[in-house]
Design a protein around this motif. Structure first.
Motif, PDB file in Angstrom:
ATOM      1  N   UNK A 141       0.859  -1.181   0.000  1.00  0.00           N
ATOM      2  CA  UNK A 141       0.000   0.000   0.000  1.00  0.00           C
ATOM      3  C   UNK A 141       0.897   1.233   0.000  1.00  0.00           C
ATOM      4  N   UNK A 142       0.542   2.198  -0.853  1.00  0.00           N
ATOM      5  CA  UNK A 142       1.322   3.440  -0.966  1.00  0.00           C
ATOM      6  C   UNK A 142       0.398   4.636  -0.838  1.00  0.00           C
ATOM      7  N   UNK A 143       0.853   5.625  -0.100  1.00  0.00           N
ATOM      8  CA  UNK A 143       0.152   6.902  -0.004  1.00  0.00           C
ATOM      9  C   UNK A 143       1.022   7.931  -0.708  1.00  0.00           C
ATOM     10  N   UNK A 183       2.701   7.588  -3.390  1.00  0.00           N
ATOM     11  CA  UNK A 183       3.917   6.879  -3.814  1.00  0.00           C
ATOM     12  C   UNK A 183       4.918   6.602  -2.695  1.00  0.00           C
ATOM     13  N   UNK A 184       4.526   6.775  -1.437  1.00  0.00           N
ATOM     14  CA  UNK A 184       5.364   6.397  -0.291  1.00  0.00           C
ATOM     15  C   UNK A 184       4.760   5.129   0.316  1.00  0.00           C
ATOM     16  N   UNK A 185       5.578   4.080   0.490  1.00  0.00           N
ATOM     17  CA  UNK A 185       5.083   2.814   1.013  1.00  0.00           C
ATOM     18  C   UNK A 185       4.668   2.974   2.474  1.00  0.00           C
ATOM     19  N   UNK A 186       3.406   2.601   2.766  1.00  0.00           N
ATOM     20  CA  UNK A 186       2.902   2.655   4.141  1.00  0.00           C
ATOM     21  C   UNK A 186       2.613   1.258   4.682  1.00  0.00           C
ATOM     22  N   UNK A 187       2.567   0.239   3.805  1.00  0.00           N
ATOM     23  CA  UNK A 187       2.396  -1.146   4.217  1.00  0.00           C
ATOM     24  C   UNK A 187       3.019  -2.036   3.153  1.00  0.00           C
ATOM     25  N   UNK A 188       3.847  -2.979   3.583  1.00  0.00           N
ATOM     26  CA  UNK A 188       4.480  -3.932   2.676  1.00  0.00           C
ATOM     27  C   UNK A 188       4.384  -5.298   3.340  1.00  0.00           C
ATOM     28  N   UNK A 244      -2.867   3.825  -3.008  1.00  0.00           N
ATOM     29  CA  UNK A 244      -2.924   2.734  -3.986  1.00  0.00           C
ATOM     30  C   UNK A 244      -2.507   1.435  -3.301  1.00  0.00           C
ATOM     31  N   UNK A 245      -3.194   0.351  -3.649  1.00  0.00           N
ATOM     32  CA  UNK A 245      -2.920  -0.966  -3.082  1.00  0.00           C
ATOM     33  C   UNK A 245      -2.694  -1.930  -4.240  1.00  0.00           C
ATOM     34  N   UNK A 246      -1.582  -2.672  -4.174  1.00  0.00           N
ATOM     35  CA  UNK A 246      -1.209  -3.614  -5.226  1.00  0.00           C
ATOM     36  C   UNK A 246      -0.895  -4.971  -4.625  1.00  0.00           C
ATOM     37  N   UNK A 247      -1.464  -6.031  -5.219  1.00  0.00           N
ATOM     38  CA  UNK A 247      -1.066  -7.374  -4.813  1.00  0.00           C
ATOM     39  C   UNK A 247      -0.558  -8.152  -6.015  1.00  0.00           C
ATOM     40  N   UNK A 248       0.287  -9.161  -5.726  1.00  0.00           N
ATOM     41  CA  UNK A 248       0.813 -10.074  -6.738  1.00  0.00           C
ATOM     42  C   UNK A 248       0.645 -11.483  -6.186  1.00  0.00           C
TER      43      UNK A 248
END
Length: 104
Positions: A50-52, A54-59, A86-90
């Motif tokens: 998760x990025x706020x 473009x800064x990662x707030x959860x990995x 933005x939230x991205x999963x793989x």
């Protein structure tokens, strides 16, 4: 393509509270099909970021122990109303999904 995530991000004081519902089967690779008896192949989310702005707030790193349609909730500092989250999963098959929400 996977179903969209449901993301809610709300600013409470100086912290942003985020709730995410992810639509994913999260198959372990150990369960058998009830009709054929064949093992259902593994299909699970491996990473979520998760990025706020473009800064990662959860990995996170996930695995087969996470339930179907996972729900995540977390808080972070540094966000403001109107900021983009933005939230991205793989997953292990290479499928990926990114969804975006605004902080309210």
């Amino acid at each position: 393509m996977a179903d969209p995530m449901r993301i809610r991000a709300v600013l409470n004081g100086e912290k942003v509270e985020v709730k995410i519902l992810i639509r994913h089967d999260m198959e372990t690779g150990k369960r058998k099909d009830s009709t054929t008896g064949q093992v259902i192949p593994a299909h699970f989310i491996q990473t979520l970021t998760a990025k706020c702005n473009d800064k990662i707030v959860l990995d996170t790193v996930m695995g087969i122990a996470v339930s179907k349609d996972p729900f995540l909730s977390f808080k972070f500092k540094g966000g403001a109303k109107g900021d983009k989250l933005s939230v991205t999963w793989v997953d292990n098959l290479g499928d990926t999904r990114t969804d975006v929400a605004m902080i309210s």
